[in-house]
Design a protein around this motif. Structure first.
Motif, PDB file in Angstrom:
ATOM      1  N   ASP A 212     -18.283  11.642   5.224  1.00 40.57           N
ATOM      2  CA  ASP A 212     -18.620  11.180   6.581  1.00 40.57           C
ATOM      3  C   ASP A 212     -19.033   9.714   6.618  1.00 40.57           C
ATOM      4  N   LYS A 213     -19.266   9.105   5.449  1.00 40.81           N
ATOM      5  CA  LYS A 213     -19.601   7.678   5.417  1.00 40.81           C
ATOM      6  C   LYS A 213     -18.345   6.823   5.257  1.00 40.81           C
ATOM      7  N   GLY A 214     -17.189   7.483   5.223  1.00 41.95           N
ATOM      8  CA  GLY A 214     -15.940   6.734   5.106  1.00 41.95           C
ATOM      9  C   GLY A 214     -15.602   6.347   3.675  1.00 41.95           C
ATOM     10  N   ARG A 215     -16.242   7.014   2.700  1.00 41.25           N
ATOM     11  CA  ARG A 215     -15.937   6.712   1.299  1.00 41.25           C
ATOM     12  C   ARG A 215     -14.947   7.727   0.743  1.00 41.25           C
TER      13      ARG A 215
ATOM     14  N   ILE B 124     -11.056   2.269  -1.876  1.00 40.56           N
ATOM     15  CA  ILE B 124      -9.630   2.164  -2.179  1.00 40.56           C
ATOM     16  C   ILE B 124      -9.246   0.687  -2.119  1.00 40.56           C
ATOM     17  N   TYR B 125      -8.773   0.194  -3.242  1.00 45.08           N
ATOM     18  CA  TYR B 125      -8.429  -1.218  -3.366  1.00 45.08           C
ATOM     19  C   TYR B 125      -6.930  -1.395  -3.581  1.00 45.08           C
ATOM     20  N   SER B 126      -6.408  -2.538  -3.145  1.00 47.87           N
ATOM     21  CA  SER B 126      -5.115  -2.961  -3.691  1.00 47.87           C
ATOM     22  C   SER B 126      -5.435  -3.501  -5.083  1.00 47.87           C
TER      23      SER B 126
ATOM     24  N   PHE C 296       0.848  -1.182   0.000  1.00 56.00           N
ATOM     25  CA  PHE C 296       0.000   0.000   0.000  1.00 56.00           C
ATOM     26  C   PHE C 296       0.891   1.242   0.000  1.00 56.00           C
TER      27      PHE C 296
ATOM     28  N   PRO D 236     -19.560  -8.345  -5.395  1.00 55.23           N
ATOM     29  CA  PRO D 236     -19.700  -6.956  -5.842  1.00 55.23           C
ATOM     30  C   PRO D 236     -18.346  -6.272  -6.046  1.00 55.23           C
ATOM     31  N   ILE D 237     -18.368  -5.140  -6.726  1.00 54.15           N
ATOM     32  CA  ILE D 237     -17.166  -4.329  -6.915  1.00 54.15           C
ATOM     33  C   ILE D 237     -17.620  -2.873  -7.014  1.00 54.15           C
ATOM     34  N   VAL D 238     -16.831  -1.959  -6.495  1.00 56.93           N
ATOM     35  CA  VAL D 238     -17.189  -0.546  -6.593  1.00 56.93           C
ATOM     36  C   VAL D 238     -16.995  -0.097  -8.044  1.00 56.93           C
TER      37      VAL D 238
ATOM     38  N   GLU E 292      -5.975   5.739   3.749  1.00 60.70           N
ATOM     39  CA  GLU E 292      -5.923   4.626   2.793  1.00 60.70           C
ATOM     40  C   GLU E 292      -6.963   3.537   3.050  1.00 60.70           C
ATOM     41  N   ASN E 293      -7.574   3.530   4.259  1.00 65.03           N
ATOM     42  CA  ASN E 293      -8.591   2.516   4.533  1.00 65.03           C
ATOM     43  C   ASN E 293     -10.009   2.998   4.237  1.00 65.03           C
ATOM     44  N   LEU E 294     -10.130   4.128   3.540  1.00 56.19           N
ATOM     45  CA  LEU E 294     -11.459   4.592   3.136  1.00 56.19           C
ATOM     46  C   LEU E 294     -12.066   3.590   2.154  1.00 56.19           C
ATOM     47  N   ILE E 295     -13.404   3.547   2.136  1.00 56.56           N
ATOM     48  CA  ILE E 295     -14.096   2.635   1.220  1.00 56.56           C
ATOM     49  C   ILE E 295     -13.882   3.119  -0.213  1.00 56.56           C
TER      50      ILE E 295
END
Lengths: 279, 474
Positions: free
Chosen positions: B358-361, B262-264, B251, B286-288, B257-260
């Motif tokens: 605020d939703k962590g995205r 964000i992918y490796s 990473f 699922p996938i964003v 970096e742990n926000l929703i």
């Protein structure tokens, strides 16, 4: 293919038990470890901590709550049918040691995961106090087993329909005030684990929690299950699933568990419609 | 097939490289079908005719597994296709894969004499042509197998190096069992490389070929967890090959970096490729689906991630790379394809921190401009931040593709297996032997992230050494 040998419905059909033939995993698994299951070709990989294992029979037992498409699909599998894939045992086992008096707190289906840990802690010579809870009497699971696995069992329901009226944390607080508790293990919904950790922090009692982060491979390859522990990023699948409850960032975990809320609702709706159409 | 990629053409016939027919960029950027269609027979023979049949073929020096390139090309010229595929198989068990994913410009084609003045022979395209022809029209004849030796070999990992070892040793008469941690075989060829670059049907056909040869495949087995390495010897295996892959995502280690969202790259590609999240909700994973996507890194995996995001419906996809174009490690063809598909390149740009709601995205990434300074240990000019140049790139999804480390799940549970400082397995560069008796290793778990063909080369070398051990001794 992994055959289902036994199936039970609990908590009014909202929770299901499957005993699955998986000899390799059964031989190796220890309390606290998990497996990843995939029902069929198009299925998702779902991590579940094992509720029991029987190395002689070559079986593992999982107990899960029906929350979405994948668990609904799991529920539809009957005795004699198969999970296409089961991978494990994964994660680090619970560190079981003799400490003195320990408290095991289980909430909802977390009780299923708590059971083998409770049993293990008792077997190794601890005095084990167990506290289990559910929203109401009908949703309570494994009361008898937890009774047998502990020296003292307290039961709580949120609505007071059975046992202590209130949360597991209320009972925990009373015990911590009276007893010289060496360790607390808390497994259940994220808010429960968060509050258990908050209370034990006040009493400075070591606390472990088991985190149910979203995963893909479960072997440390993808980093999907990353959690913040003591300000550092850890992978729940290989560094956990158990962590020091006083260091876990529960807010972040809770948010990350919502990552696919929209997609999950879409998949569940589609599945429910298909099932209705089939009837 | 009028939509042809333009390539450099010279004046004489010899200099005209047959272009690879492929899907138009504006169409393919929204589908997962393979980009190039492959040569027709006519194109292939014409291209083969360009080969000068050098007495000392330098192309072969550029090939990590030393395929007899002029010989197989000569057979194509003569339309002796069965001879051509047999010739390749002598050195390379996975030509349909290598023809698609090898960085030929740095290998065989990079050494081709014709390349000095014009375009080199399209060796990769020809390799792909002949492998596809065999798969579609071949009779499925199996190559001859040596008499059974009674020796048992375990191959851990079914990626390119494991497949090579399994294929080599089963032909030499050994009993081979291949273990795979995932529920499907193929390793990085299946979880990592997207369908539009390497159709999975090709990988499964290669695995099926090995199974027909007698290789036993065991999926869902995590060696180091389900079974330990030492237990394999207790079960009667005489030798073990470890082709584990790199398998530990790196990473950026920056705030947020742990926000929703964000992918490796490992996670993003595994969801899309192995779990077929691009077909959600037909498939359950699922996938964003980001509208504005940022990808960090500029290797092949970064290109694959960026192009996947475009296919999943992104409006903009930015490759963010802290060095300049010249340092980008991806294959030339991948960069070219990515650009054609509308991927934008933000070069000399480094990420500073992620920002979220605020939703962590994730909602954006703060970046800083870089300039090139002195060359570093890798010989590349190292980037230095330009003061006061911070700026924000908005994004609702990001993929971190800055390499992999060594996964400790097996190495951490095995005694006597020597590891280097970074956790990779120490293996003899001549034989692939590890410090543990009866155990060989190769591919990314030894070298760190590299290419499919280098992993195959390591597998080939190890299988020779393993065969010697099984017949003569350690």
């Amino acid at each position: 293919m992994f055959e289902i040998l036994r199936r039970e419905e609990m908590a009014g059909g909202t929770v299901v038990l499957n005993e699955i033939s998986a000899p390799l995993i059964a031989q190796k698994a220890k309390p606290g470890q998990f497996v990843i299951l995939k029902a069929n070709e198009t299925g998702e990989r779902i991590p579940l901590t094992m509720a029991d294992t029987d190395p002689k029979k070559g079986t593992i037992t999982i107990i899960y709550q029906i929350v979405g498409k994948s668990t609904s699909l799991f529920k539809s599998l009957q005795v004699g049918s198969h999970f296409q894939d089961v991978i494990g045992p994964l994660g680090k086992p619970t560190h079981l040691e003799k400490l003195g008096t320990v408290v095991c707190v289980g909430g909802g289906t977390g009780v299923a995961v708590m059971h083998p840990i409770t049993r293990g802690l008792k077997e190794i010579g601890n005095r084990v106090i167990a506290i289990i809870g559910a929203r109401n009497k009908d949703l309570l699971i494994l009361e008898d087993k937890m009774k047998a696995a502990s020296h003292e069992l307290h039961v709580c329901t949120d609505d007071g329909s059975y046992g202590h009226h209130g949360f597991v944390t209320d009972v925990l607080k009373d015990i911590l005030a009276k007893e010289d508790v060496k360790m607390v293990a808390g497994i259940g919904p994220v808010p429960m684990m968060k509050f258990v950790s908050k209370i034990t922090a006040e009493y400075k009692v070591k606390t472990i929690v088991s985190l149910n982060a979203i995963m893909v491979d479960g072997t440390g390859m993808c980093g999907c299950c990353r959690v913040s522990v003591g300000g550092e990023t850890r992978f729940a699948c290989v560094d956990g699933p158990e962590f020091d409850g006083h260091k876990v960032d529960f807010e972040e975990l809770n948010q990350r568990l919502q990552a696919y809320k929209t997609e999950e609702a879409e998949a569940t709706n589609k599945y429910t419609c298909q099932c209705k159409a089939a009837v | 097939m009028e939509d042809i990629m333009s390539e450099k053409t010279g004046k004489s016939d010899q200099a005209v490289r047959q272009p690879m027919p492929e899907q138009k960029a504006e169409i393919r950027r929204r589908n997962f079908e393979e980009v190039p269609y492959g040569y027709t027979e006519e194109f292939a023979v014409k291209e083969a005719e360009r080969c000068l049949e050098c007495k000392k073929p330098s192309c072969m020096n550029g090939c990590p597994v030393s395929v007899d390139i002029p010989d197989f090309i000569k057979f194509i010229k003569e339309k002796k296709y069965t001879h051509a595929i047999r010739k390749i198989w002598e050195k390379n068990a996975l030509p349909a894969v290598c023809g698609r994913v090898c960085p030929q410009e740095n290998q065989c084609e990079g050494q081709c004499v014709l390349g000095k003045k014009g375009a080199p022979v399209a060796i990769g395209n020809l390799e792909r042509f002949i492998a596809d022809m065999e798969r579609k029209n071949g009779k499925g004849d199996l190559p001859p197998k040596a008499k059974a030796t009674g020796k048992k070999v375990a191959v851990v990992g079914s990626g390119p190096s494991g497949l090579t070892v399994a294929g080599d040793l089963v032909l030499k008469g050994h009993e081979v069992t291949m273990y795979e941690a995932f529920h499907k075989p193929g390793g990085v060829l299946v979880y990592g490389i997207p369908e539009f670059r390497l159709p999975k049907e090709i990988v499964f056909s290669e695995v099926n070929f090995l199974e027909r040869l007698g290789v036993k495949l065991e999926c869902n087995v995590v060696v180091g967890r389900t079974v330990e390495l030492d237990e394999l010897f207790e079960q009667g295996f005489d030798a073990v090959y470890l082709g584990l892959g790199a398998g530990l995502p790196k990473f950026l280690n920056i705030p947020g970096e742990n926000l929703i969202g964000i992918y490796s790259a490992n996670e993003y590609l595994t969801r899309s490729n192995l779990m077929k999240a691009y077909l959600f909700p037909e498939y359950d994973t699922p996938i964003v689906k980001g509208k504005n996507v940022a990808v960090f890194g500029a290797g092949n995996v970064a290109m694959d991630s960026a192009r996947t995001a475009m296919r999943l419906g992104a409006d903009t996809v930015h490759i963010i790379y802290r060095r300049s174009r010249n340092e980008m490690p991806a294959r030339a063809a991948e960069i070219h394809h990515a650009e054609e598909e509308g991927i934008e390149f933000s070069l000399l740009t480094a990420p500073v921190r992620f920002v979220g709601d605020d939703k962590g995205r994730v909602t954006g990434i703060e970046c800083i401009k870089m300039e090139l300074g002195e060359p570093d240990a890798s010989g590349r000019r190292s980037p230095v931040p330009v003061e006061g140049s911070k700026f924000l790139i908005e994004c609702d999804m990001a993929v971190v593709s800055v390499g992999s480390g060594a996964n400790p799940i097996l190495t951490g549970t095995t005694k006597d297996l020597g590891l280097n400082k970074r956790g990779y397995i120490i293996a003899d560069p001549e034989t692939g032997k590890t410090t543990k008796k009866g155990v060989w290793a190769g591919g990314d778990i030894v070298t760190g992230s590299a290419t499919v063909i280098l992993a195959m080369g390591a597998g080939r070398m190890a299988s020779d050494s393993m065969h010697k051990y099984l017949t003569l001794g350690w």
